[in-house]
Scaffold this motif. Structure first.
Motif, PDB file in Angstrom:
ATOM      1  N   SER A  18      77.361  33.061  41.050  1.00 50.80           N
ATOM      2  CA  SER A  18      76.568  32.654  40.107  1.00 50.80           C
ATOM      3  C   SER A  18      77.351  32.274  38.859  1.00 50.80           C
ATOM      4  O   SER A  18      76.844  31.215  38.213  1.00 50.80           O
ATOM      5  N   PHE A  19      78.360  32.942  38.688  1.00 45.93           N
ATOM      6  CA  PHE A  19      79.238  32.686  37.328  1.00 45.93           C
ATOM      7  C   PHE A  19      79.742  31.509  37.723  1.00 45.93           C
ATOM      8  O   PHE A  19      80.110  30.512  36.993  1.00 45.93           O
ATOM      9  N   VAL A  20      80.217  31.259  38.753  1.00 43.97           N
ATOM     10  CA  VAL A  20      81.198  30.174  39.365  1.00 43.97           C
ATOM     11  C   VAL A  20      80.157  28.763  39.271  1.00 43.97           C
ATOM     12  O   VAL A  20      80.546  27.538  38.856  1.00 43.97           O
ATOM     13  N   CYS A  21      79.043  28.789  39.620  1.00 47.45           N
ATOM     14  CA  CYS A  21      78.089  27.829  39.671  1.00 47.45           C
ATOM     15  C   CYS A  21      77.759  27.496  38.285  1.00 47.45           C
ATOM     16  O   CYS A  21      77.636  26.157  37.905  1.00 47.45           O
ATOM     17  N   LEU A  22      77.746  28.351  37.247  1.00 47.88           N
ATOM     18  CA  LEU A  22      77.291  27.988  35.912  1.00 47.88           C
ATOM     19  C   LEU A  22      78.248  27.383  35.122  1.00 47.88           C
ATOM     20  O   LEU A  22      78.210  26.692  34.267  1.00 47.88           O
ATOM     21  N   GLY A  23      79.719  27.397  35.721  1.00 47.24           N
ATOM     22  CA  GLY A  23      80.980  26.819  34.978  1.00 47.24           C
ATOM     23  C   GLY A  23      81.181  25.427  35.475  1.00 47.24           C
ATOM     24  O   GLY A  23      82.105  24.931  34.936  1.00 47.24           O
ATOM     25  N   GLN A  24      80.223  24.874  35.989  1.00 50.22           N
ATOM     26  CA  GLN A  24      80.785  23.528  36.707  1.00 50.22           C
ATOM     27  C   GLN A  24      80.352  22.540  35.234  1.00 50.22           C
ATOM     28  O   GLN A  24      79.489  22.852  34.664  1.00 50.22           O
ATOM     29  N   PRO A  25      81.026  21.618  35.135  1.00 46.24           N
ATOM     30  CA  PRO A  25      80.890  20.450  33.893  1.00 46.24           C
ATOM     31  C   PRO A  25      79.721  19.663  34.402  1.00 46.24           C
ATOM     32  O   PRO A  25      79.401  19.436  35.689  1.00 46.24           O
ATOM     33  N   ASP A  26      79.117  19.228  33.507  1.00 47.86           N
ATOM     34  CA  ASP A  26      77.859  18.367  33.734  1.00 47.86           C
ATOM     35  C   ASP A  26      78.405  16.826  34.124  1.00 47.86           C
ATOM     36  O   ASP A  26      79.447  16.365  33.668  1.00 47.86           O
ATOM     37  N   PRO A  27      77.814  16.190  34.794  1.00 50.25           N
ATOM     38  CA  PRO A  27      78.150  14.926  35.609  1.00 50.25           C
ATOM     39  C   PRO A  27      78.042  14.004  33.960  1.00 50.25           C
ATOM     40  O   PRO A  27      77.278  13.981  33.189  1.00 50.25           O
ATOM     41  N   PRO A  28      79.016  12.826  34.104  1.00 51.29           N
ATOM     42  CA  PRO A  28      78.816  11.734  32.917  1.00 51.29           C
ATOM     43  C   PRO A  28      77.597  11.096  33.051  1.00 51.29           C
ATOM     44  O   PRO A  28      77.029  11.039  34.192  1.00 51.29           O
TER      45      PRO A  28
END
Length: 62
Positions: A18-28
């Motif tokens: 779950s920490f890895v999934c929250l660390g993804q950047p937002d798409p442009p």
């Protein structure tokens, strides 16, 4: 004791994933579409309609 170790390991993996999934950047954000704005087109159509309608009404009265 073995089942308890599996539950603890599964819980730790769930939290780490779950920490890895929250660390993804937002798409442009998407780029705006090309072309003219809609505002001028609506104004042009409405003004043409008023002009055409008034011309028809005035030609009918004569």
């Amino acid at each position: 004791m073995r089942i308890q170790n599996k539950n603890i390991l599964a819980s730790i993996l769930f939290v780490l994933i779950s920490f890895v999934c929250l660390g993804q950047p937002d798409p442009p954000p998407p780029t705006p579409p090309p072309g003219l704005s809609v505002d001028f087109g609506i104004f042009a159509v409405l003004s043409f309609g008023v002009f055409y309608g008034s011309k028809k009404l005035l030609s009918k009265k004569n």
